[in-house]
Write a protein that holds these residues in place. Structure first.
Motif, PDB file in Angstrom:
ATOM      1  N   SER A  51     -13.324   9.451   8.758  1.00 29.41           N
ATOM      2  CA  SER A  51     -12.264   9.601   9.757  1.00 29.41           C
ATOM      3  C   SER A  51     -12.775   9.424  11.181  1.00 29.41           C
ATOM      4  O   SER A  51     -12.019   9.013  12.074  1.00 29.41           O
ATOM      5  CB  SER A  51     -11.594  10.972   9.606  1.00 29.41           C
ATOM      6  N   GLU A  52     -14.051   9.721  11.409  1.00 30.70           N
ATOM      7  CA  GLU A  52     -14.630   9.589  12.746  1.00 30.70           C
ATOM      8  C   GLU A  52     -14.738   8.132  13.184  1.00 30.70           C
ATOM      9  O   GLU A  52     -14.885   7.839  14.371  1.00 30.70           O
ATOM     10  CB  GLU A  52     -16.004  10.240  12.790  1.00 30.70           C
ATOM     11  N   LYS A  53     -14.689   7.222  12.214  1.00 27.73           N
ATOM     12  CA  LYS A  53     -14.842   5.801  12.527  1.00 27.73           C
ATOM     13  C   LYS A  53     -13.506   5.068  12.651  1.00 27.73           C
ATOM     14  O   LYS A  53     -13.478   3.872  12.924  1.00 27.73           O
ATOM     15  CB  LYS A  53     -15.696   5.125  11.448  1.00 27.73           C
ATOM     16  N   ILE A  54     -12.406   5.791  12.470  1.00 26.99           N
ATOM     17  CA  ILE A  54     -11.087   5.173  12.586  1.00 26.99           C
ATOM     18  C   ILE A  54     -10.738   5.003  14.065  1.00 26.99           C
ATOM     19  O   ILE A  54     -10.752   5.953  14.831  1.00 26.99           O
ATOM     20  CB  ILE A  54     -10.002   6.022  11.888  1.00 26.99           C
ATOM     21  N   THR A  55     -10.427   3.768  14.443  1.00 30.32           N
ATOM     22  CA  THR A  55     -10.101   3.487  15.845  1.00 30.32           C
ATOM     23  C   THR A  55      -8.638   3.103  16.042  1.00 30.32           C
ATOM     24  O   THR A  55      -8.166   3.030  17.176  1.00 30.32           O
ATOM     25  CB  THR A  55     -10.977   2.336  16.375  1.00 30.32           C
ATOM     26  N   SER A  56      -7.931   2.855  14.935  1.00 26.30           N
ATOM     27  CA  SER A  56      -6.536   2.457  15.055  1.00 26.30           C
ATOM     28  C   SER A  56      -5.779   2.796  13.779  1.00 26.30           C
ATOM     29  O   SER A  56      -6.329   2.720  12.677  1.00 26.30           O
ATOM     30  CB  SER A  56      -6.434   0.946  15.323  1.00 26.30           C
ATOM     31  N   VAL A  57      -4.527   3.197  13.947  1.00 28.70           N
ATOM     32  CA  VAL A  57      -3.648   3.405  12.805  1.00 28.70           C
ATOM     33  C   VAL A  57      -2.269   2.857  13.171  1.00 28.70           C
ATOM     34  O   VAL A  57      -1.785   3.056  14.286  1.00 28.70           O
ATOM     35  CB  VAL A  57      -3.544   4.902  12.420  1.00 28.70           C
ATOM     36  N   SER A  58      -1.681   2.121  12.263  1.00 26.88           N
ATOM     37  CA  SER A  58      -0.348   1.575  12.502  1.00 26.88           C
ATOM     38  C   SER A  58       0.524   1.819  11.278  1.00 26.88           C
ATOM     39  O   SER A  58       0.022   1.991  10.164  1.00 26.88           O
ATOM     40  CB  SER A  58      -0.422   0.077  12.803  1.00 26.88           C
ATOM     41  N   PHE A  59       1.840   1.835  11.496  1.00 21.35           N
ATOM     42  CA  PHE A  59       2.782   2.013  10.402  1.00 21.35           C
ATOM     43  C   PHE A  59       4.134   1.440  10.801  1.00 21.35           C
ATOM     44  O   PHE A  59       4.378   1.148  11.972  1.00 21.35           O
ATOM     45  CB  PHE A  59       2.921   3.495  10.026  1.00 21.35           C
ATOM     46  N   THR A  60       4.997   1.261   9.816  1.00 19.67           N
ATOM     47  CA  THR A  60       6.339   0.742  10.064  1.00 19.67           C
ATOM     48  C   THR A  60       7.298   1.920  10.187  1.00 19.67           C
ATOM     49  O   THR A  60       7.387   2.747   9.277  1.00 19.67           O
ATOM     50  CB  THR A  60       6.801  -0.159   8.901  1.00 19.67           C
ATOM     51  N   ASP A  61       8.000   1.997  11.312  1.00 21.43           N
ATOM     52  CA  ASP A  61       8.892   3.136  11.495  1.00 21.43           C
ATOM     53  C   ASP A  61      10.230   2.912  10.790  1.00 21.43           C
ATOM     54  O   ASP A  61      10.464   1.868  10.164  1.00 21.43           O
ATOM     55  CB  ASP A  61       9.079   3.464  12.979  1.00 21.43           C
ATOM     56  N   THR A  62      11.124   3.882  10.883  1.00 22.16           N
ATOM     57  CA  THR A  62      12.397   3.819  10.162  1.00 22.16           C
ATOM     58  C   THR A  62      13.306   2.708  10.672  1.00 22.16           C
ATOM     59  O   THR A  62      14.271   2.345  10.003  1.00 22.16           O
ATOM     60  CB  THR A  62      13.134   5.160  10.272  1.00 22.16           C
ATOM     61  N   ALA A  65      10.183  -1.288  13.031  1.00 23.59           N
ATOM     62  CA  ALA A  65       9.227  -1.719  14.051  1.00 23.59           C
ATOM     63  C   ALA A  65       7.833  -1.180  13.730  1.00 23.59           C
ATOM     64  O   ALA A  65       7.689  -0.134  13.102  1.00 23.59           O
ATOM     65  CB  ALA A  65       9.667  -1.232  15.429  1.00 23.59           C
ATOM     66  N   GLU A  66       6.821  -1.904  14.172  1.00 21.35           N
ATOM     67  CA  GLU A  66       5.449  -1.450  13.955  1.00 21.35           C
ATOM     68  C   GLU A  66       5.032  -0.516  15.086  1.00 21.35           C
ATOM     69  O   GLU A  66       5.175  -0.843  16.268  1.00 21.35           O
ATOM     70  CB  GLU A  66       4.487  -2.635  13.891  1.00 21.35           C
ATOM     71  N   GLU A  67       4.536   0.637  14.728  1.00 17.65           N
ATOM     72  CA  GLU A  67       4.017   1.603  15.690  1.00 17.65           C
ATOM     73  C   GLU A  67       2.500   1.618  15.573  1.00 17.65           C
ATOM     74  O   GLU A  67       1.962   1.714  14.471  1.00 17.65           O
ATOM     75  CB  GLU A  67       4.571   3.001  15.420  1.00 17.65           C
ATOM     76  N   VAL A  68       1.826   1.512  16.722  1.00 19.15           N
ATOM     77  CA  VAL A  68       0.362   1.437  16.716  1.00 19.15           C
ATOM     78  C   VAL A  68      -0.225   2.485  17.650  1.00 19.15           C
ATOM     79  O   VAL A  68       0.165   2.587  18.818  1.00 19.15           O
ATOM     80  CB  VAL A  68      -0.129   0.037  17.165  1.00 19.15           C
ATOM     81  N   PHE A  69      -1.145   3.274  17.119  1.00 15.98           N
ATOM     82  CA  PHE A  69      -1.892   4.239  17.923  1.00 15.98           C
ATOM     83  C   PHE A  69      -3.366   3.837  17.883  1.00 15.98           C
ATOM     84  O   PHE A  69      -3.910   3.520  16.816  1.00 15.98           O
ATOM     85  CB  PHE A  69      -1.736   5.654  17.372  1.00 15.98           C
ATOM     86  N   GLU A  70      -4.004   3.846  19.053  1.00 14.52           N
ATOM     87  CA  GLU A  70      -5.405   3.453  19.146  1.00 14.52           C
ATOM     88  C   GLU A  70      -6.230   4.547  19.797  1.00 14.52           C
ATOM     89  O   GLU A  70      -5.707   5.347  20.581  1.00 14.52           O
ATOM     90  CB  GLU A  70      -5.532   2.154  19.964  1.00 14.52           C
ATOM     91  N   LYS A  71      -7.503   4.555  19.486  1.00 11.28           N
ATOM     92  CA  LYS A  71      -8.409   5.526  20.091  1.00 11.28           C
ATOM     93  C   LYS A  71      -8.882   5.013  21.450  1.00 11.28           C
ATOM     94  O   LYS A  71      -9.331   3.880  21.599  1.00 11.28           O
ATOM     95  CB  LYS A  71      -9.634   5.732  19.184  1.00 11.28           C
ATOM     96  N   ASP A  72      -8.780   5.864  22.458  1.00 11.39           N
ATOM     97  CA  ASP A  72      -9.315   5.588  23.784  1.00 11.39           C
ATOM     98  C   ASP A  72     -10.315   6.703  24.054  1.00 11.39           C
ATOM     99  O   ASP A  72      -9.953   7.782  24.497  1.00 11.39           O
ATOM    100  CB  ASP A  72      -8.201   5.589  24.831  1.00 11.39           C
ATOM    101  N   GLY A  73     -11.573   6.433  23.747  1.00 15.80           N
ATOM    102  CA  GLY A  73     -12.564   7.497  23.795  1.00 15.80           C
ATOM    103  C   GLY A  73     -12.335   8.435  22.629  1.00 15.80           C
ATOM    104  O   GLY A  73     -12.326   8.017  21.479  1.00 15.80           O
TER     105      GLY A  73
END
Length: 269
Positions: A51-62, A65-73
């Motif tokens: 989990s410490e190496k995950i820098t991005s997670v995306s999923f399809t919302d209801t 649309a694609e929702e994307v969260f990224e690590k900033d630091g």
């Protein structure tokens, strides 16, 4: 005397044999139960990631649309909305659950994916590591009897998995599932002394500091109010909480009916 001694020794010997037999039977039963539990356990590991190496997670919302969260630091940021109030703990917990995901059952290489709605998945969750490696999870229909989802990994895995909803549900809604909600103002019915509702048939409730009686006024006349009805109002106000978080940056008041609200203002003192 010798006869009693012999009987005592014989009794001790029989007890020892019985004790040994009991222990042996107990050990056998425990061993069999362990074997049966192992045989009944059909769970299988689906995702094993750091989990410490995950820098991005995306999923399809209801809404599709694609929702994307990224690590900033060390912090998560919504890719297209840097000001979005991300709940770091909530998103961390959801991602951690996916990186150690197991299935309750594996269906090996089924012929027809449409039976599980996996020919056209309702959601696709993608975990990306810092080296660019991606793990894609496609989510199909929900088994209503078990409350589990049918899920498939990326194209190289032909198997279908039955996965607990607990790990997938956070990604089955919208980005607001991961929004940091502000605390609702702390108001208790005991501290409310004045309530003013401005609308077409507005009214004001006020409590007299000396007598503690409540009075109701329509702006023209005032009379003593029904204590039980006032209690209903103040209790309702004191139990108010936020429901769903739907918009952190509202620019269209009409979208939520605030251009013509039912009550213009509610003032508590």
């Amino acid at each position: 005397m010798k006869s009693k001694t012999v009987k005592l020794i014989s009794g001790v010997a029989v007890l020892a044999v019985l004790s040994g037999t009991y222990i042996g039977v107990t050990s056998y039963v425990d061993s069999q139960e362990e074997k049966e539990a192992e045989a009944a356990d059909t769970s299988v590991s689906v995702v094993e990631m750091d989990s410490e190496k995950i820098t991005s997670v995306s999923f399809t919302d209801t809404e599709g649309a694609e929702e994307v969260f990224e690590k900033d630091g060390d912090n998560w940021v919504k890719k297209d909305e840097p000001d979005f109030p991300v709940s770091q703990d909530t998103l961390d917990g959801a991602v951690n659950a996916l990186t150690a995901l197991s299935a309750d059952q594996k269906l090996e290489d089924p012929e027809d994916l449409s039976e599980y709605d996996l020919d056209k998945p309702q959601n696709q969750i993608t975990l990306t590591e810092e080296d660019g490696n991606r793990t894609v999870l496609q989510v199909g229909m929900k088994n209503e009897s078990s409350g589990q989802y049918y899920m498939k990994k990326s194209e190289d895995d032909k198997n279908v998995y039955l996965v607990s909803a607990v790990s997938l549900d956070p990604f089955m809604g919208t980005a607001y599932e991961f929004a940091e909600v502000e605390n609702f103002p702390a108001v208790t019915s005991a501290t409310i002394k004045d309530v003013k509702v401005e609308k077409e048939n507005g009214y004001q409730l006020s409590q007299d500091d000396d007598s503690l009686y409540w009075y109701v006024s329509d702006g023209k006349t005032s009379e003593q109010a029904d204590t039980s009805k006032v209690g209903t109002v103040t209790s309702a106000i004191g139990s108010l909480t936020y429901g769903d978080f739907v918009d952190y940056n509202c620019t269209d008041q009409a979208k939520y009916g605030f251009d013509d609200p039912y009550a213009i203002s509610l003032q508590l003192i």
